[in-house]
Every structure is written in C-alpha cells, then in structure tokens.
Enzyme design. Structure first.
Site, short mmCIF file in Angstrom:
data_model
loop_
_atom_site.label_atom_id
_atom_site.label_comp_id
_atom_site.label_asym_id
_atom_site.label_seq_id
_atom_site.Cartn_x
_atom_site.Cartn_y
_atom_site.Cartn_z
N SER A 48 0.68 -1.11 -0.24
CA SER A 48 0.12 0.39 -0.07
C SER A 48 0.66 1.57 -0.06
O SER A 48 2.08 0.65 -0.10
CB SER A 48 -0.78 0.13 1.45
OG SER A 48 -1.96 1.32 1.67
N TYR A 68 -2.70 -1.05 10.19
CA TYR A 68 -3.21 -1.13 8.93
C TYR A 68 -1.43 -0.61 7.89
O TYR A 68 -0.81 -1.32 7.09
CB TYR A 68 -3.37 -0.51 7.76
CG TYR A 68 -4.15 -0.90 6.59
CD1 TYR A 68 -4.92 -1.41 5.76
CD2 TYR A 68 -2.97 0.60 5.20
CE1 TYR A 68 -4.88 -1.76 4.80
CE2 TYR A 68 -3.50 -0.27 4.07
CZ TYR A 68 -4.53 -0.88 3.57
OH TYR A 68 -4.02 -0.92 2.25
P1 NDP Z 1 -11.37 -4.72 -1.62
O1 NDP Z 1 -12.43 -4.85 0.32
O2 NDP Z 1 -12.24 -4.96 -2.11
O3 NDP Z 1 -10.98 -6.78 -1.14
C1 NDP Z 1 -10.74 -7.15 -0.10
C2 NDP Z 1 -11.06 -8.09 -0.47
O4 NDP Z 1 -9.96 -9.27 0.76
C3 NDP Z 1 -12.12 -9.06 -0.71
O5 NDP Z 1 -11.70 -9.80 -1.85
C4 NDP Z 1 -12.14 -10.06 0.86
O6 NDP Z 1 -13.16 -11.35 0.20
C5 NDP Z 1 -10.99 -10.47 0.58
N1 NDP Z 1 -10.69 -11.05 1.84
C6 NDP Z 1 -10.93 -9.66 3.37
N2 NDP Z 1 -10.30 -11.07 4.79
C7 NDP Z 1 -11.24 -11.26 4.32
C8 NDP Z 1 -10.08 -12.99 5.06
N3 NDP Z 1 -10.36 -12.79 6.11
N4 NDP Z 1 -10.14 -14.20 4.20
C9 NDP Z 1 -9.65 -14.53 2.60
N5 NDP Z 1 -10.39 -13.01 1.77
C10 NDP Z 1 -10.61 -12.24 2.42
O7 NDP Z 1 -10.37 -4.27 -1.31
P2 NDP Z 1 -9.75 -3.62 -2.17
O8 NDP Z 1 -9.78 -4.74 -3.42
O9 NDP Z 1 -9.38 -2.23 -2.22
O10 NDP Z 1 -8.16 -4.59 -1.42
C11 NDP Z 1 -7.23 -4.93 -2.07
C12 NDP Z 1 -6.12 -5.65 -1.61
O11 NDP Z 1 -5.62 -4.17 -1.77
C13 NDP Z 1 -6.22 -5.20 0.01
O12 NDP Z 1 -5.36 -5.95 0.55
C14 NDP Z 1 -5.75 -3.89 0.36
O13 NDP Z 1 -5.23 -3.41 1.64
C15 NDP Z 1 -4.99 -3.46 -0.55
N6 NDP Z 1 -4.57 -2.02 -1.05
C16 NDP Z 1 -5.61 -1.45 -1.23
C17 NDP Z 1 -6.02 0.22 -1.70
C18 NDP Z 1 -7.19 0.88 -2.14
O14 NDP Z 1 -7.34 2.38 -2.42
N7 NDP Z 1 -8.52 0.20 -3.16
C19 NDP Z 1 -4.23 0.39 -1.33
C20 NDP Z 1 -3.61 0.03 -1.58
C21 NDP Z 1 -3.74 -1.13 -0.88
P3 NDP Z 1 -14.91 -11.92 1.24
O15 NDP Z 1 -15.04 -10.44 1.77
O16 NDP Z 1 -15.36 -12.75 0.22
O17 NDP Z 1 -13.08 -12.33 2.46
#
Ligand code: NDP
Length: 256
Positions: A146, A159
């Site tokens: 991130s 985070y």
């Molecule tokens: P979303 O909330 O859209 O996606 C998060 C994903 O993680 C979902 O598919 C969710 O699936 C899965 N997830 C969360 N917890 C669990 C768990 N315990 N077990 C299995 N799956 C899990 O967020 P983003 O697409 O934005 O984020 C994706 C990654 O990118 C993350 O690591 C985030 O920190 C990182 N990121 C995002 C940024 C942004 O601006 N959006 C910036 C920097 C980094 P489900 O709910 O089905 O479990």
C-alpha cells in the site's frame, strides 16, 4: 502468436481476495494471459460471480471459500487447488482490510484482526503453497502492500504496520526462495476505487479531494490498472525481478 514473455498458458494462480476489487482486477489480467484461477475469499456469492466472469474469459476457474486467517482452512484450500487444477505457479496475497482509528483508540483485538488479515495471512498462504511453488520450477508470489508501506496516516496504525511488514516479508522470502527459482515481489497500490476505499471516503473527511490533488495522474486508480502489473510479475518477463515493491499509484508516491 502469443508473446511468450507474458504467456501464462498452463499456469495456475491463486488470488486471495480475488472475488472483488483489486484482486479481481488482477485475476482478470492473469486469466486473459491464459492462467487458470482459484478465487479465495469468504463471501461465496461474490466468489461465484467472479468465477463466472473468469470462465467467460476462456480459462478454468474455481472458488475456494476460505478465511485466510485460518491456518487449517488455508491448508485445505491449497490441497484443493492442487487436486482440482493440478499445480500452483502463482500466489497473489491480496486479501486485506482496514480499521480506521487513532492509534490510542485501537483495541488489541482490532490491531490483531488487521495484522492477521493483511500480513500473517501472506505468511500462512505462502508457507502452505511453498512446496507446490517449488515444484512448479518457476513460482511467483505477489504480495499487496500500500502507500501505507511507505507513508503514515493518523487513522492507519495497524494497517500501516501490516503493509510495512509485507514489504519486509517480501524481501525475506525473495532471498530465501531465489534458489528455488521463485520470485517474490510486492505491488504498492495508490488510492484505488474499491469497496475498501468507499468506506475510507465516507470516514475520512476531505480524503477524496486530497487524493485527486496529490496524484499527478489526477484520478483514482481502477481495478483494471492492476491487470498489467500482475501479468508482468507472474510471467517469464519478470524472471530476474525479485524482492521489489512496485508502486502502481499514478505518481502519488513521487509527488513532492
Ligand atoms: P476490497 O474490500 O474490495 O477487497 C478485499 C478482498 O479481501 C475481498 O475480496 C475479501 O473477500 C478479501 N478478504 C478480506 N478478508 C479476508 C479473509 N479473512 N479471508 C479471505 N479473504 C478476505 O478491497 P481492495 O480490492 O481495495 O483491497 C485489496 C488489497 O489491496 C488489500 O490488501 C488492500 O489493503 C490493498 N490496497 C487497496 C488500496 C485501495 O485504494 N483500494 C490501496 C492500497 C492497498 P471476502 O469478503 O469474500 O472474504
């Protein structure tokens, strides 16, 4: 003829959190390059929809409902992917979440939940996948950091700790597994329009405007912006690239 540098035909990729957001953006890119995909997440309905989307791109795709903070569930997931898709060449540790509070207001349980989901899960999944990645002969691990891997924010203590940790974990694995021809790299997304940041925009006043003002590209990123970097880091094009942390941020991190 396909460009073999970026060809993932015959490869199998696991994408944690691949059922939406940045994970699905990367999964679509990997599928378009020819890889079969295992979508890992907790929400079955979202995962089924993602699998349908990926199959329409002409590849095999399966959903494996798993909480990546559960070591036993991860072991079962890895075994199922090997059984149903035959091998594992690419692991994308993307699942993540945030709890936005000042450091002094964060409870230990909240701290642990963020660290477990964002950092410990990458360790658990990578360790469980390692034998299959080694057997692949050209394994690739992609960890998602991130801007908080580089910067701090008042609302992101756990985070930022998890995302700083993921970069160092990436470097450690890259050195350990180079002799197995496994490359391990991190992607550092800027501010991307997903469910995660919809919450941030609501909770952190002025965030939307600050992101636009600071990003040289003058826009939020889209999930499609992650297809290309995922294919690069998963393909033979990156065979001499390991231990890096590559910002995909529209220039956010180089803006004075
Ligand atoms: P979303 O909330 O859209 O996606 C998060 C994903 O993680 C979902 O598919 C969710 O699936 C899965 N997830 C969360 N917890 C669990 C768990 N315990 N077990 C299995 N799956 C899990 O967020 P983003 O697409 O934005 O984020 C994706 C990654 O990118 C993350 O690591 C985030 O920190 C990182 N990121 C995002 C940024 C942004 O601006 N959006 C910036 C920097 C980094 P489900 O709910 O089905 O479990």
């Amino acid at each position: 003829m396909k460009n073999q540098l970026f060809d993932l035909s015959g490869k199998v990729a696991i994408v944690t959190g691949g059922n939406g957001g940045i994970g699905l953006g990367m999964a679509r890119g990997l599928a378009d390059a020819g890889a079969a995909i295992a979508v890992v997440g907790r929400n079955e309905a979202k995962s089924s929809a993602a699998v349908e989307d990926l199959r329409q791109r002409g590849v095999k795709a399966i959903a494996v409902t798993t909480d990546v903070t559960d070591k036993a569930a991860v072991a079962t997931m890895i075994a199922r992917v090997v059984k149903e898709l035959g091998r594992i060449d690419i692991l994308v540790n993307n699942a993540g979440m945030s709890i936005r509070k000042a450091p002094h207001e964060l409870e230990l349980e909240e701290w642990s939940k963020v660290i477990d989901t964002n950092l410990t899960s990458a360790f658990v999944c990578s360790k469980a996948a390692y034998p299959a990645l080694k057997a692949s002969g050209n394994g690739k691990v992609i960890n998602i950091g991130s801007m908080m891997s580089i910067f701090g924010a008042s609302f992101a203590a756990a985070y930022a700790a998890s995302k700083g940790g993921i970069v160092q974990y990436t470097r450690a694995c890259a050195t350990a597994w180079a002799s197995d021809n496994i490359q391990v790299n991190a992607i550092l997304p800027g501010w991307i329009d997903t469910d995660l940041t919809k919450g941030a925009r609501q909770q952190v006043s002025g965030l939307h405007e600050r992101v636009l003002a600071r990003t040289p590209a003058a826009r939020w990123g889209t999930t499609g912006d992650f297809a290309g970097i995922a294919v690069f880091l998963a393909s033979p094009a990156s065979d001499f690239v390991t231990g890096t942390a590559i910002p995909v941020d529209g220039g956010y991190s180089i803006m004075a």
